[in-house]
Design a protein around this motif. Structure first.
Motif, PDB file in Angstrom:
ATOM      1  N   UNK A   8       0.971  -1.268   0.172  1.00 38.20           N
ATOM      2  CA  UNK A   8      -0.103   0.036   0.093  1.00 38.20           C
ATOM      3  C   UNK A   8       0.976   1.232  -0.193  1.00 38.20           C
ATOM      4  N   UNK A   9       0.834   2.108  -1.132  1.00 41.36           N
ATOM      5  CA  UNK A   9       1.955   3.389  -1.458  1.00 41.36           C
ATOM      6  C   UNK A   9       1.047   4.285  -1.420  1.00 41.36           C
ATOM      7  N   UNK A  10       1.234   5.195  -0.442  1.00 43.00           N
ATOM      8  CA  UNK A  10       0.191   6.285  -0.066  1.00 43.00           C
ATOM      9  C   UNK A  10       1.119   7.494   0.251  1.00 43.00           C
ATOM     10  N   UNK A  11       0.707   8.633  -0.312  1.00 43.08           N
ATOM     11  CA  UNK A  11       1.218  10.209   0.045  1.00 43.08           C
ATOM     12  C   UNK A  11       0.053  10.592   0.900  1.00 43.08           C
ATOM     13  N   UNK A  12       0.083  11.146   2.197  1.00 38.67           N
ATOM     14  CA  UNK A  12      -0.654  11.893   3.131  1.00 38.67           C
ATOM     15  C   UNK A  12      -0.149  13.292   3.660  1.00 38.67           C
ATOM     16  N   UNK A  13      -1.098  14.046   4.206  1.00 39.32           N
ATOM     17  CA  UNK A  13      -0.767  15.048   5.039  1.00 39.32           C
ATOM     18  C   UNK A  13      -0.570  14.576   6.520  1.00 39.32           C
ATOM     19  N   UNK A  14       0.113  15.470   7.261  1.00 38.87           N
ATOM     20  CA  UNK A  14       0.360  15.193   8.678  1.00 38.87           C
ATOM     21  C   UNK A  14      -0.691  14.484   9.387  1.00 38.87           C
ATOM     22  N   UNK A  15      -2.023  15.134   9.129  1.00 40.51           N
ATOM     23  CA  UNK A  15      -3.228  14.567   9.926  1.00 40.51           C
ATOM     24  C   UNK A  15      -3.766  13.432   9.034  1.00 40.51           C
ATOM     25  N   UNK A  16      -3.061  12.671   8.312  1.00 45.40           N
ATOM     26  CA  UNK A  16      -3.558  11.306   7.558  1.00 45.40           C
ATOM     27  C   UNK A  16      -4.329  11.473   6.481  1.00 45.40           C
ATOM     28  N   UNK A  17      -4.554  12.964   5.960  1.00 43.73           N
ATOM     29  CA  UNK A  17      -5.662  13.085   4.885  1.00 43.73           C
ATOM     30  C   UNK A  17      -4.938  12.777   3.505  1.00 43.73           C
ATOM     31  N   UNK A  18      -5.489  12.103   2.665  1.00 46.36           N
ATOM     32  CA  UNK A  18      -4.854  11.880   1.478  1.00 46.36           C
ATOM     33  C   UNK A  18      -5.548  12.593  -0.002  1.00 46.36           C
ATOM     34  N   UNK A  19      -6.665  13.291   0.454  1.00 48.60           N
ATOM     35  CA  UNK A  19      -7.173  14.378  -0.431  1.00 48.60           C
ATOM     36  C   UNK A  19      -7.343  15.668   0.082  1.00 48.60           C
ATOM     37  N   UNK A 167      -8.801   5.540   0.445  1.00 52.97           N
ATOM     38  CA  UNK A 167      -8.998   4.992   1.677  1.00 52.97           C
ATOM     39  C   UNK A 167      -9.754   4.099   1.766  1.00 52.97           C
ATOM     40  N   UNK A 168     -10.806   3.817   1.289  1.00 52.28           N
ATOM     41  CA  UNK A 168     -11.501   2.624   1.490  1.00 52.28           C
ATOM     42  C   UNK A 168     -11.123   1.372   0.840  1.00 52.28           C
ATOM     43  N   UNK A 169     -10.533   1.390  -0.357  1.00 57.09           N
ATOM     44  CA  UNK A 169      -9.778   0.204  -0.910  1.00 57.09           C
ATOM     45  C   UNK A 169      -8.876  -0.096  -0.084  1.00 57.09           C
ATOM     46  N   UNK A 170      -7.941   0.889   0.495  1.00 57.20           N
ATOM     47  CA  UNK A 170      -6.583   0.594   1.048  1.00 57.20           C
ATOM     48  C   UNK A 170      -7.149  -0.331   2.458  1.00 57.20           C
ATOM     49  N   UNK A 171      -8.318   0.402   2.993  1.00 60.61           N
ATOM     50  CA  UNK A 171      -8.597  -0.637   4.275  1.00 60.61           C
ATOM     51  C   UNK A 171      -9.258  -1.764   3.924  1.00 60.61           C
ATOM     52  N   UNK A 183       3.867   1.564   2.513  1.00 58.02           N
ATOM     53  CA  UNK A 183       4.974   2.622   2.184  1.00 58.02           C
ATOM     54  C   UNK A 183       4.166   3.918   2.185  1.00 58.02           C
ATOM     55  N   UNK A 184       4.236   4.700   3.401  1.00 58.80           N
ATOM     56  CA  UNK A 184       3.679   5.939   3.743  1.00 58.80           C
ATOM     57  C   UNK A 184       4.482   7.125   3.644  1.00 58.80           C
ATOM     58  N   UNK A 185       4.029   8.027   2.721  1.00 58.63           N
ATOM     59  CA  UNK A 185       4.857   9.166   2.439  1.00 58.63           C
ATOM     60  C   UNK A 185       4.259  10.315   3.149  1.00 58.63           C
ATOM     61  N   UNK A 186       4.732  11.383   4.211  1.00 58.35           N
ATOM     62  CA  UNK A 186       3.944  12.232   4.462  1.00 58.35           C
ATOM     63  C   UNK A 186       4.491  13.450   4.354  1.00 58.35           C
ATOM     64  N   UNK A 187       3.664  14.600   3.914  1.00 62.83           N
ATOM     65  CA  UNK A 187       4.211  15.894   3.540  1.00 62.83           C
ATOM     66  C   UNK A 187       4.054  16.733   4.767  1.00 62.83           C
ATOM     67  N   UNK A 195     -14.079  16.429   5.945  1.00 64.11           N
ATOM     68  CA  UNK A 195     -14.557  15.843   4.832  1.00 64.11           C
ATOM     69  C   UNK A 195     -13.578  15.148   4.052  1.00 64.11           C
ATOM     70  N   UNK A 196     -12.368  15.192   4.100  1.00 65.25           N
ATOM     71  CA  UNK A 196     -11.190  15.023   3.629  1.00 65.25           C
ATOM     72  C   UNK A 196     -10.911  13.243   3.931  1.00 65.25           C
ATOM     73  N   UNK A 197     -10.841  12.574   2.682  1.00 67.76           N
ATOM     74  CA  UNK A 197     -10.549  10.995   2.855  1.00 67.76           C
ATOM     75  C   UNK A 197      -8.965  10.825   3.700  1.00 67.76           C
TER      76      UNK A 197
END
Length: 237
Positions: A8-19, A167-171, A183-187, A195-197
Motif C-alpha cells: 500500500x503506497x500512499x502520500x498523506x498530510x500530517x493529519x492522515x488526509x490523502x485528498x 482510503x476505502x480500498x486501502x482498508x 509505504x507511507x509518505x507524509x508531506x 470531509x477529506x479522505x
C-alpha cells in the motif's frame, strides 16, 4: 494460495488526509515527486486503485450500455503485450472506459483489469469486452480481496502490486489480510478538513472491522521535509 506481494503506497498530510487542498501546496508537490519516484522504483507489475480514484482519472465518464447484451460466465482475459497493469476495483460497474489501455502523462501505458463481483450485470461486462478491458470476478456481492489477488497472480502473472488508494480500498485489502507492506509518505502540511479522505477508511457497507498492527521497517527523510515510513503488516489486535 499464491498471490502478488502487495504494498500500500500512499502520500498523506500530517493529519492522515490523502485528498484536499493540501495537495496544491509547494511542499506536498515536492513530496509527491518523491512518491512518483518511489512508485517507479518498486517496479511493480500492477497498480491498483479504488472506484473513486479511477473515476477521477476517467473524468467521471459514464459507460454506454446495451441493456440487452449477454456474455459468457466467468472471467475475461484480453491477450496483450503490456508489462504493467492498471487494476480498477469496481464493485458497482460504474467506470466508463474508452480503451483497455490506461494512459496518463508521465506514466507507462498499462492494460486495464476491472475487479468485479458476481452481482455485476452482463451488459456492463459486455461493455468492458467491447472496449478491450479484462475483468475478473471476486466475491458474490462484496469484494473478496484474497480471490482477486489470487486471480491477478494466476491469470496475469502479477507478482508485485501497489495499492495506491483511496482510503476505502486501502482498508478493505488490509482488513482482508492482503496487504504485506505499507509505504507511507507524509508531506509537512496539515489539512484539517473533516470531509477529506484518510489513509484508511472502512466502507459503511462492510461489517465491523478489527484494528491491524504494523512493524516498522524503515524511516527515510525526503526532500522538502517530507518523511517516508515503511511498515510490514503484522496482525490484528
Amino acid at each position: 494460495m499464491k498471490r502478488p506481494y502487495t504494498i500500500c503506497h500512499i502520500l498523506s498530510a500530517l493529519d492522515g488526509k490523502i485528498t484536499g487542498d493540501f495537495m496544491r501546496t509547494e511542499s506536498a508537490r515536492e513530496v509527491s515527486g518523491e512518491y512518483g519516484r518511489i512508485r517507479c522504483e518498486y517496479q511493480a507489475d500492477a497498480w491498483l486503485y479504488g472506484t473513486v480514484t479511477t473515476k477521477e482519472f476517467t473524468q467521471g465518464r459514464k459507460p454506454e450500455l446495451d441493456l440487452t447484451a449477454e456474455v459468457p460466465d466467468g472471467d475475461f482475459v484480453v491477450e496483450n503485450n503490456r508489462t504493467l497493469y492498471y487494476v480498477s476495483v469496481d464493485t458497482q460497474g460504474e467506470i466508463g472506459w474508452e480503451s483497455g489501455t490506461f494512459r496518463k502523462a508521465g506514466r507507462p501505458d498499462a492494460h486495464v483489469i476491472e475487479v468485479l463481483t458476481e452481482a455485476i450485470k452482463p451488459f456492463y461486462k459486455a461493455y468492458l469486452r467491447k472496449h478491450g478491458v479484462s475483468y475478473i470476478l471476486a466475491g458474490s456481492d462484496h469484494l473478496d480481496c484474497e480471490l482477486a489477488a489470487e486471480k491477478l497472480y494466476r491469470l496475469f502473472g502479477i507478482k508485485t502490486m501497489l495499492i495506491c488508494g483511496g482510503g476505502t480500498i486501502n482498508w478493505t485489502f488490509l482488513q482482508q489480510g492482503v496487504v504485506d507492506e505499507l509505504s507511507l509518505l507524509i508531506a509537512p502540511v496539515a489539512d484539517g478538513n473533516s470531509d477529506s479522505v484518510t489513509v484508511f477508511e472502512k466502507s459503511a457497507l462492510l461489517p465491523p472491522s478489527a484494528p491491524v498492527t504494523f512493524q516498522l521497517k524503515k524511516v527515510e527523510r525526503l526532500r522538502a521535509d517530507g518523511i517516508r515510513l515503511v511498515y510490514t503488516a503484522n496482525h490484528r489486535e
